[in-house]
Design an enzyme around this catalytic site. Structure first.
Site, PDB file in Angstrom:
ATOM      1  N   TYR A  15       1.025  -1.182   0.021  1.00  0.00           N
ATOM      2  CA  TYR A  15       0.014   0.055  -0.007  1.00  0.00           C
ATOM      3  C   TYR A  15       0.902   1.096   0.131  1.00  0.00           C
ATOM      4  O   TYR A  15       0.570   2.473  -0.591  1.00  0.00           O
ATOM      5  CB  TYR A  15      -0.900   0.109   1.218  1.00  0.00           C
ATOM      6  CG  TYR A  15      -2.429  -0.692   1.062  1.00  0.00           C
ATOM      7  CD1 TYR A  15      -2.370  -1.880   0.786  1.00  0.00           C
ATOM      8  CD2 TYR A  15      -3.500   0.061   1.377  1.00  0.00           C
ATOM      9  CE1 TYR A  15      -3.718  -2.408   0.739  1.00  0.00           C
ATOM     10  CE2 TYR A  15      -4.702  -0.382   1.236  1.00  0.00           C
ATOM     11  CZ  TYR A  15      -4.803  -1.663   0.662  1.00  0.00           C
ATOM     12  OH  TYR A  15      -5.970  -2.461   0.705  1.00  0.00           O
ATOM     13  N   ASP A  26      -1.862 -17.974   0.542  1.00  0.00           N
ATOM     14  CA  ASP A  26      -3.188 -18.413   0.062  1.00  0.00           C
ATOM     15  C   ASP A  26      -3.541 -19.878   0.604  1.00  0.00           C
ATOM     16  O   ASP A  26      -5.032 -20.052   0.865  1.00  0.00           O
ATOM     17  CB  ASP A  26      -2.673 -19.069  -1.585  1.00  0.00           C
ATOM     18  CG  ASP A  26      -1.320 -19.925  -1.483  1.00  0.00           C
ATOM     19  OD1 ASP A  26      -0.479 -19.745  -0.638  1.00  0.00           O
ATOM     20  OD2 ASP A  26      -0.851 -20.124  -2.679  1.00  0.00           O
ATOM     21  N   ASP A  46     -11.514  -9.520   5.077  1.00  0.00           N
ATOM     22  CA  ASP A  46     -12.977  -9.637   4.513  1.00  0.00           C
ATOM     23  C   ASP A  46     -13.310 -11.139   4.517  1.00  0.00           C
ATOM     24  O   ASP A  46     -14.696 -11.211   4.898  1.00  0.00           O
ATOM     25  CB  ASP A  46     -13.002  -9.208   3.032  1.00  0.00           C
ATOM     26  CG  ASP A  46     -13.243  -7.731   2.818  1.00  0.00           C
ATOM     27  OD1 ASP A  46     -13.016  -6.975   3.771  1.00  0.00           O
ATOM     28  OD2 ASP A  46     -13.995  -7.110   2.009  1.00  0.00           O
ATOM     29  N   LYS A  55       4.460 -15.089   1.874  1.00  0.00           N
ATOM     30  CA  LYS A  55       4.467 -15.571   0.584  1.00  0.00           C
ATOM     31  C   LYS A  55       5.864 -15.797   0.167  1.00  0.00           C
ATOM     32  O   LYS A  55       6.418 -15.056  -0.980  1.00  0.00           O
ATOM     33  CB  LYS A  55       3.866 -14.682  -0.518  1.00  0.00           C
ATOM     34  CG  LYS A  55       3.350 -15.293  -1.839  1.00  0.00           C
ATOM     35  CD  LYS A  55       2.508 -16.698  -1.869  1.00  0.00           C
ATOM     36  CE  LYS A  55       2.311 -17.210  -3.108  1.00  0.00           C
ATOM     37  NZ  LYS A  55       1.527 -18.410  -2.885  1.00  0.00           N
TER      38      LYS A  55
END
Ligand code: IPM
Ligand code: MN
Length: 359
Positions: free
Chosen positions: A142, A225, A253, A192
């Site tokens: 971000y 993931d 979310d 990751k």
């Protein structure tokens, strides 16, 4: 603390209507526990732009700086759907986070017992779920530079950067381990590392921090993931999940939806400056102004403000309990209604009143 000062920013879309309810609950809870509390409201995001002001007006920022906590509604308006990130009103939220260096975003995922049947997951999967997502909030994809637009021999491009310094990982890791110490002592670090150097460094730094200072906590590393998959397949295994800014955005979310509605989850953003409290959900422009919105995430956000902002977990718990009591009595906004016997379909305002009555 003689007087607890709150800056209220209602925000866009459903923001003003859910903020009304949250402010009423905030005032009643403070009065009940005799906490001297004052508050002032100021606009930001599209609500400010519509008054001819910038997304984060000077007087709004000043009010925040002079307060002990910021109670903030959702930002975002579809009129800017095609605008570049730098021109969008919700940029104001990112500026607030950055200005106050709010690097740790706490997003608890704990379904309310009365709503277990509203979850898209089967009851046996969702029962007993209680985890805390800790999202790094002022770095990573971000915020890192370079970012923006450019053009080269292959044409126009957009660019963002995923960069973390070890100190940034250390400070968010420290929060994760400390929070785990107050809970079930398990941290899952979602990264990751199999594809990205920045995430390899994230993993190494987390491990080193753990070995040096938090060996009493169980630390596991998980690819993000796989983490998303596990949140759906076996959510009870999690205690604390810590993740990079954008990974945390996505995982939260997902976590929120487990509870039956995105309209149920509060969050706290903590760091070196004035702490900010906001619901996880967005401004839901499609239902704005119709009295349909679920005010509970915003009300629970006020609860988190008492717990982490005013350091009054007793008041925070009273707010949580009042929400649970209102749900037990059967009150439901449309998003969490399942047309079951005993349910009473209510408006935004009626739901807030039901919480007030339970308080
Ligand atoms: C959130 C929101 C924000 C974010 C948007 C509105 C910029 O999705 O708080 O999760 O991406 O952080
Ligand atoms: Mn988000």
């Amino acid at each position: 603390m003689s007087e607890f000062k709150v800056a209220v920013i209602p925000g866009d879309g459903i923001g003003p209507e859910i903020t009304d309810g949250a402010v009423a609950v905030m005032k009643a809870a403070a009065a009940k526990f005799k906490l001297p509390l004052t508050y002032d409201s100021a606009p930001a995001a599209a609500a400010a732009v519509d008054q001819g002001l910038p997304p984060l007006p000077d007087h709004t920022l000043k009010l925040c700086q002079q307060s002990h906590a910021i109670l903030c509604g959702p930002f975002g308006d579809p009129r800017w759907d095609n605008a570049p990130p730098a021109e969008r009103p919700e940029r104001a939220k990112l500026i607030l986070r950055k200005t106050f260096d709010l690097f740790a975003n706490l997003r608890p995922v704990k379904p309310v017992p009365a709503l277990l049947d509203a979850s898209p997951l089967r009851r046996e999967l969702i029962e007993g779920v209680d985890f805390l997502i800790i999202r790094e909030l002022v770095g990573g994809l971000y915020f890192a530079e370079p970012r923006g637009y450019g053009e080269d021999a292959k044409g126009r491009f957009g660019i963002n950067t995923l960069r973390y310094h070890a100190w940034e990982v250390e400070r968010i890791g420290k929060i994760a381990f400390e929070m785990a110490r107050l809970r079930r002592r398990k941290v899952m670090s979602a990264d990751k590392a199999n594809a990205l150097e920045s995430m390899q460094l994230w993993r190494e730094t987390m491990q080193k921090l753990h070995d040096q200072h938090f060996a009493d906590i169980e630390l596991k590393h998980i690819f993000v993931d796989n983490c998303a998959m596990q949140i759906v397949a076996n959510p009870r295994q999690f205690d604390v999940i810590v993740a990079e800014n954008m990974f945390g955005d996505i995982l939260s979310d997902l976590g929120a939806e487990l509870t039956g509605s995105l309209g149920m989850l509060p969050s706290a953003s903590l760091g070196t400056g004035v702490p900010l409290f906001e619901p996880v959900h967005g401004s839901a422009p499609d239902i704005a102004g119709k009295g349909k919105a679920n005010p509970l995430a915003m009300i629970l956000t006020a609860g988190m403000m008492f717990t982490y902002g005013a350091r009054r977990p007793d008041i925070g718990k009273a707010v949580d309990d009042a929400v649970e009591a209102a749900l037990k009595k059967g009150y439901r906004t449309a998003d969490i209604a399942r047309k079951l016997p005993g349910e009473k379909l209510v408006s935004t305002k009626e739901m807030a009143e039901a919480v007030l009555a339970s308080l």
